[in-house]
Scaffold this motif. Structure first.
Motif, PDB file in Angstrom:
ATOM      1  N   VAL A  32       0.854  -1.186   0.000  1.00 27.88           N
ATOM      2  CA  VAL A  32       0.000   0.000   0.000  1.00 27.88           C
ATOM      3  C   VAL A  32       0.889   1.235   0.000  1.00 27.88           C
ATOM      4  CG1 VAL A  32      -1.734   1.297   1.275  1.00 27.88           C
ATOM      5  CG2 VAL A  32      -1.842  -1.205   1.217  1.00 27.88           C
TER       6      VAL A  32
ATOM      7  N   ALA B 156      -4.390   6.896  -1.539  1.00 30.52           N
ATOM      8  CA  ALA B 156      -3.917   5.548  -1.239  1.00 30.52           C
ATOM      9  C   ALA B 156      -4.042   4.673  -2.476  1.00 30.52           C
ATOM     10  CB  ALA B 156      -4.728   4.956  -0.098  1.00 30.52           C
TER      11      ALA B 156
ATOM     12  N   GLY C  89      -2.692   0.590  -4.205  1.00 24.36           N
ATOM     13  CA  GLY C  89      -2.116  -0.712  -3.911  1.00 24.36           C
ATOM     14  C   GLY C  89      -3.183  -1.780  -3.796  1.00 24.36           C
TER      15      GLY C  89
ATOM     16  N   PHE D  71      -5.675  -3.572  -1.727  1.00 29.23           N
ATOM     17  CA  PHE D  71      -6.530  -3.612  -0.556  1.00 29.23           C
ATOM     18  C   PHE D  71      -7.974  -3.504  -1.007  1.00 29.23           C
ATOM     19  CE2 PHE D  71      -7.504   0.880  -0.735  1.00 29.23           C
ATOM     20  CZ  PHE D  71      -6.356   1.457  -1.272  1.00 29.23           C
TER      21      PHE D  71
ATOM     22  N   ASN E 261     -10.306   6.575  -2.737  1.00 30.85           N
ATOM     23  CA  ASN E 261      -9.308   6.213  -1.718  1.00 30.85           C
ATOM     24  C   ASN E 261      -8.471   7.421  -1.319  1.00 30.85           C
ATOM     25  OD1 ASN E 261      -9.999   3.425  -1.600  1.00 30.85           O
ATOM     26  ND2 ASN E 261      -8.872   3.097  -3.499  1.00 30.85           N
TER      27      ASN E 261
ATOM     28  N   TYR F 298      -0.474   2.211   7.713  1.00 29.76           N
ATOM     29  CA  TYR F 298       0.418   2.646   6.648  1.00 29.76           C
ATOM     30  C   TYR F 298       0.596   4.156   6.731  1.00 29.76           C
ATOM     31  CZ  TYR F 298      -0.518  -1.956   4.720  1.00 29.76           C
ATOM     32  OH  TYR F 298      -0.636  -3.314   4.550  1.00 29.76           O
TER      33      TYR F 298
END
Length: 115
Positions: A2, A24, A26, A28, A76, A104
């Motif tokens: 992430v 964000a 990545g 997830f 996100n 994170y």
């Protein structure tokens, strides 16, 4: 993996405004809590504001009434609208995302408020 990328920091005069963003990316499914923290030189990192997935917000006492946190779950992205900035708001601002049980962090963005 992430990644969190902050943007929007800079130099502003006291009384001015800035709007920070944190994107964000990545692997997830969803993000639980999003938050903004800051760390001034020689001081510990402190919480500025946080927001849950359902939109419930919480603020540190020093920014209550001046800052507003929001999020766009579809993108996100978390935002931090900072108004009535003071020299004591000068710090590196970090984005935090809690995904499942893992926190994170972004690399941070510098906010400098001149008097």
């Amino acid at each position: 993996q992430v990644q969190l990328v902050e943007s929007g920091g800079g130099l502003v005069q006291a009384g001015g405004s800035l709007n920070l963003s944190c994107v964000a990316s990545g692997s997830f499914i969803s993000i639980s809590d999003l938050g903004w923290y800051r760390q001034a030189p020689g001081k510990q990192r402190e919480v500025v504001a946080s927001i849950t997935n359902s939109g419930r917000t919480n603020y540190g006492g020093a920014v209550q009434g001046r800052f507003a946190i929001s999020r766009d779950n579809a993108k996100n992205t978390a935002y931090l609208q900072m108004n009535s900035l003071k020299p004591e708001d000068t710090a590196v601002y970090y984005c935090n995302a809690r995904i499942w049980v893992t926190d994170y962090w972004g690399q941070g963005t510098q906010v400098t408020v001149s008097s």
